[in-house]
Design a protein around this motif. Structure first.
Motif, PDB file in Angstrom:
ATOM      1  N   MET A 168      21.006  38.550  49.173  1.00 51.10           N
ATOM      2  CA  MET A 168      22.083  39.504  48.908  1.00 51.10           C
ATOM      3  C   MET A 168      22.352  40.331  50.171  1.00 51.10           C
ATOM      4  N   THR A 169      23.607  40.599  50.443  1.00 51.32           N
ATOM      5  CA  THR A 169      23.985  41.417  51.587  1.00 51.32           C
ATOM      6  C   THR A 169      24.874  42.553  51.113  1.00 51.32           C
ATOM      7  N   ALA A 170      25.130  43.488  52.020  1.00 51.05           N
ATOM      8  CA  ALA A 170      25.983  44.625  51.669  1.00 51.05           C
ATOM      9  C   ALA A 170      27.423  44.191  51.428  1.00 51.05           C
ATOM     10  N   ARG A 171      27.765  42.965  51.843  1.00 51.13           N
ATOM     11  CA  ARG A 171      29.133  42.492  51.686  1.00 51.13           C
ATOM     12  C   ARG A 171      29.352  41.795  50.347  1.00 51.13           C
ATOM     13  N   THR A 172      28.325  41.640  49.559  1.00 52.75           N
ATOM     14  CA  THR A 172      28.449  40.929  48.294  1.00 52.75           C
ATOM     15  C   THR A 172      29.409  41.637  47.343  1.00 52.75           C
ATOM     16  N   ILE A 173      30.222  40.842  46.659  1.00 52.81           N
ATOM     17  CA  ILE A 173      31.147  41.362  45.656  1.00 52.81           C
ATOM     18  C   ILE A 173      30.548  41.088  44.284  1.00 52.81           C
ATOM     19  N   ALA A 174      30.179  42.136  43.579  1.00 52.15           N
ATOM     20  CA  ALA A 174      29.666  41.983  42.216  1.00 52.15           C
ATOM     21  C   ALA A 174      30.830  42.089  41.242  1.00 52.15           C
ATOM     22  N   VAL A 175      30.811  41.256  40.215  1.00 53.24           N
ATOM     23  CA  VAL A 175      31.857  41.322  39.194  1.00 53.24           C
ATOM     24  C   VAL A 175      31.196  41.314  37.825  1.00 53.24           C
ATOM     25  N   GLY A 176      31.496  42.321  37.024  1.00 56.15           N
ATOM     26  CA  GLY A 176      30.976  42.392  35.674  1.00 56.15           C
ATOM     27  C   GLY A 176      31.875  41.630  34.720  1.00 56.15           C
ATOM     28  N   VAL A 177      31.278  40.776  33.895  1.00 60.30           N
ATOM     29  CA  VAL A 177      32.071  39.931  32.998  1.00 60.30           C
ATOM     30  C   VAL A 177      31.592  40.072  31.565  1.00 60.30           C
ATOM     31  N   ASP A 178      32.488  39.776  30.631  1.00 62.24           N
ATOM     32  CA  ASP A 178      32.144  39.673  29.220  1.00 62.24           C
ATOM     33  C   ASP A 178      33.002  38.574  28.616  1.00 62.24           C
ATOM     34  N   GLY A 179      33.096  38.553  27.296  1.00 60.64           N
ATOM     35  CA  GLY A 179      33.800  37.458  26.645  1.00 60.64           C
ATOM     36  C   GLY A 179      35.274  37.376  26.925  1.00 60.64           C
ATOM     37  N   SER A 180      35.856  38.430  27.498  1.00 65.20           N
ATOM     38  CA  SER A 180      37.294  38.427  27.781  1.00 65.20           C
ATOM     39  C   SER A 180      37.600  38.142  29.247  1.00 65.20           C
ATOM     40  N   TRP A 181      36.632  37.608  29.981  1.00 69.23           N
ATOM     41  CA  TRP A 181      36.777  37.499  31.434  1.00 69.23           C
ATOM     42  C   TRP A 181      37.999  36.679  31.856  1.00 69.23           C
ATOM     43  N   ALA A 182      38.393  35.706  31.067  1.00 68.67           N
ATOM     44  CA  ALA A 182      39.519  34.855  31.457  1.00 68.67           C
ATOM     45  C   ALA A 182      40.845  35.608  31.450  1.00 68.67           C
ATOM     46  N   ASP A 183      40.888  36.738  30.756  1.00 67.36           N
ATOM     47  CA  ASP A 183      42.142  37.483  30.616  1.00 67.36           C
ATOM     48  C   ASP A 183      42.147  38.859  31.275  1.00 67.36           C
ATOM     49  N   ASN A 184      40.956  39.419  31.576  1.00 65.66           N
ATOM     50  CA  ASN A 184      40.958  40.824  31.976  1.00 65.66           C
ATOM     51  C   ASN A 184      41.186  41.066  33.457  1.00 65.66           C
ATOM     52  N   GLY A 185      41.282  40.018  34.279  1.00 65.88           N
ATOM     53  CA  GLY A 185      41.698  40.177  35.669  1.00 65.88           C
ATOM     54  C   GLY A 185      40.588  40.375  36.676  1.00 65.88           C
ATOM     55  N   ALA A 186      39.402  40.790  36.230  1.00 66.81           N
ATOM     56  CA  ALA A 186      38.349  41.138  37.183  1.00 66.81           C
ATOM     57  C   ALA A 186      37.875  39.932  37.993  1.00 66.81           C
ATOM     58  N   VAL A 187      37.656  38.800  37.322  1.00 69.94           N
ATOM     59  CA  VAL A 187      37.154  37.622  38.036  1.00 69.94           C
ATOM     60  C   VAL A 187      38.174  37.133  39.056  1.00 69.94           C
ATOM     61  N   ASP A 188      39.443  37.127  38.669  1.00 67.76           N
ATOM     62  CA  ASP A 188      40.476  36.663  39.600  1.00 67.76           C
ATOM     63  C   ASP A 188      40.606  37.608  40.797  1.00 67.76           C
ATOM     64  N   TRP A 189      40.483  38.920  40.569  1.00 71.72           N
ATOM     65  CA  TRP A 189      40.567  39.857  41.687  1.00 71.72           C
ATOM     66  C   TRP A 189      39.365  39.670  42.609  1.00 71.72           C
ATOM     67  N   ALA A 190      38.175  39.523  42.042  1.00 70.96           N
ATOM     68  CA  ALA A 190      36.972  39.307  42.854  1.00 70.96           C
ATOM     69  C   ALA A 190      37.065  38.002  43.634  1.00 70.96           C
ATOM     70  N   LEU A 191      37.602  36.965  42.993  1.00 73.49           N
ATOM     71  CA  LEU A 191      37.795  35.682  43.661  1.00 73.49           C
ATOM     72  C   LEU A 191      38.747  35.831  44.839  1.00 73.49           C
ATOM     73  N   HIS A 192      39.846  36.537  44.625  1.00 71.18           N
ATOM     74  CA  HIS A 192      40.826  36.773  45.692  1.00 71.18           C
ATOM     75  C   HIS A 192      40.187  37.536  46.849  1.00 71.18           C
ATOM     76  N   GLU A 193      39.431  38.568  46.530  1.00 69.99           N
ATOM     77  CA  GLU A 193      38.771  39.363  47.566  1.00 69.99           C
ATOM     78  C   GLU A 193      37.709  38.548  48.295  1.00 69.99           C
ATOM     79  N   SER A 194      36.997  37.704  47.578  1.00 72.62           N
ATOM     80  CA  SER A 194      35.991  36.847  48.190  1.00 72.62           C
ATOM     81  C   SER A 194      36.615  35.904  49.210  1.00 72.62           C
TER      82      SER A 194
END
Length: 288
Positions: free
Chosen positions: A1-27
């Motif tokens: 793990m490095t200080a540059r790591t992007i953590a993303v919290g997910v739950d059952g609504s991950w496909a719709d709530n935007g967090a994974v896609d934003w983290a993917l874009h930032e990654s």
């Protein structure tokens, strides 16, 4: 793990709530690895509830599904983990060394009950790392869409400006510094006019100074200023909407007018009604 790591919290609504896609874009923009985290809330309930024996297996499968989604869309490395505990405190405690924690504005757990929302606000308050709260169905904005930062004084929101610069550089985007001011309603007549004029002059000079300091510190970044009179939350929401901003950043844990409002009673107004992702960036206090 490095200080540059992007953590993303997910739950059952991950496909719709935007967090994974934003983290993917930032990654992809930052060429940084991603950590996918799911929290099982294992606190005892006051009243009887249905225990799902396969909850941990389902949680592991959820993290695996997100990992497969990332594999299909990005070459950047990623990892995943299932954690146990109160969601907000657990996410905040597990991400202290990450560059940021990305969460959805709303979400649902195994039984469909609402998890994110109050959790998002709690994480934003407790986290030591920057927290990006993403609205549902998020889609990327044009790369040159501005990054908006709510500012009072740089000693209160310098960390937010620094974080904004790192994101703006990745995107080739300008930064718009928004300062909201107002005067007490106790003044009337000519006294009110004089007071407002003096306050406007003071805040104009103050924002000009902030912009100069930012340009000196980051000569390669484009800074603009937006001075508004009124309520801090309404002013920021309007500024973001009018600029078609791709991200709003505000500082936290300070006594500034905008920043204290964010983590006080009006936090819900910004986190729930902003039309773009909102990043809460806490100002780290100097160690004595």
């Amino acid at each position: 793990m490095t200080a540059r790591t992007i953590a993303v919290g997910v739950d059952g609504s991950w496909a719709d709530n935007g967090a994974v896609d934003w983290a993917l874009h930032e990654s992809d923009l930052s060429e940084a690895p991603t950590r996918v985290l799911h929290v099982l809330d294992d606190r005892p309930r006051v009243r009887p509830y249905v225990d799902f024996p396969g909850a941990r297996a389902a949680a592991k499968q959820l993290v695996a599904d997100v990992g497969a989604y990332l594999d299909e869309r990005s070459a950047e490395p990623h990892s995943g983990a299932v954690l146990s505990g109160p969601p907000a405190q657990t996410l905040a405690g597990a991400t202290t060394t990450d560059r940021m924690l990305v969460i959805g504005r709303h979400g649902r757990g195994v039984f469909g009950r609402l998890l994110i929302g109050s959790t998002a606000e709690r994480v934003a308050y407790e986290s030591e790392t920057a927290v990006v709260v993403v609205p549902p169905k998020w889609t990327p904005a044009p790369p040159d869409a501005p990054v908006v930062v709510g500012v009072d004084d740089l000693e209160r929101c310098g960390a937010a400006v620094d974080f904004a610069v790192s994101l703006a550089v990745e995107r080739g985007a300008p930064i718009r510094l928004v300062h909201i001011w107002d005067v007490a309603k106790m003044f009337t007549g000519d006294e009110a006019v004089d007071t407002v004029d003096l306050a406007r002059l003071h805040h104009t000079q103050h924002v000009d100074m902030i912009v100069r300091e930012c340009r000196e510190k980051y000569p390669g970044t484009v800074f603009g200023a937006d001075l508004r009179q009124g309520h801090p939350v309404a002013g920021l929401i309007d500024a973001v909407s009018e600029a078609d901003a791709q991200l709003l950043l505000v500082g936290g844990r300070t006594h500034g007018r905008i920043l204290s409002a964010v983590l006080g009673g009006t936090a819900r107004g910004i986190l729930h009604h902003a039309t773009c992702p909102v990043a809460i960036v806490h100002q780290r206090h100097a160690q004595h």
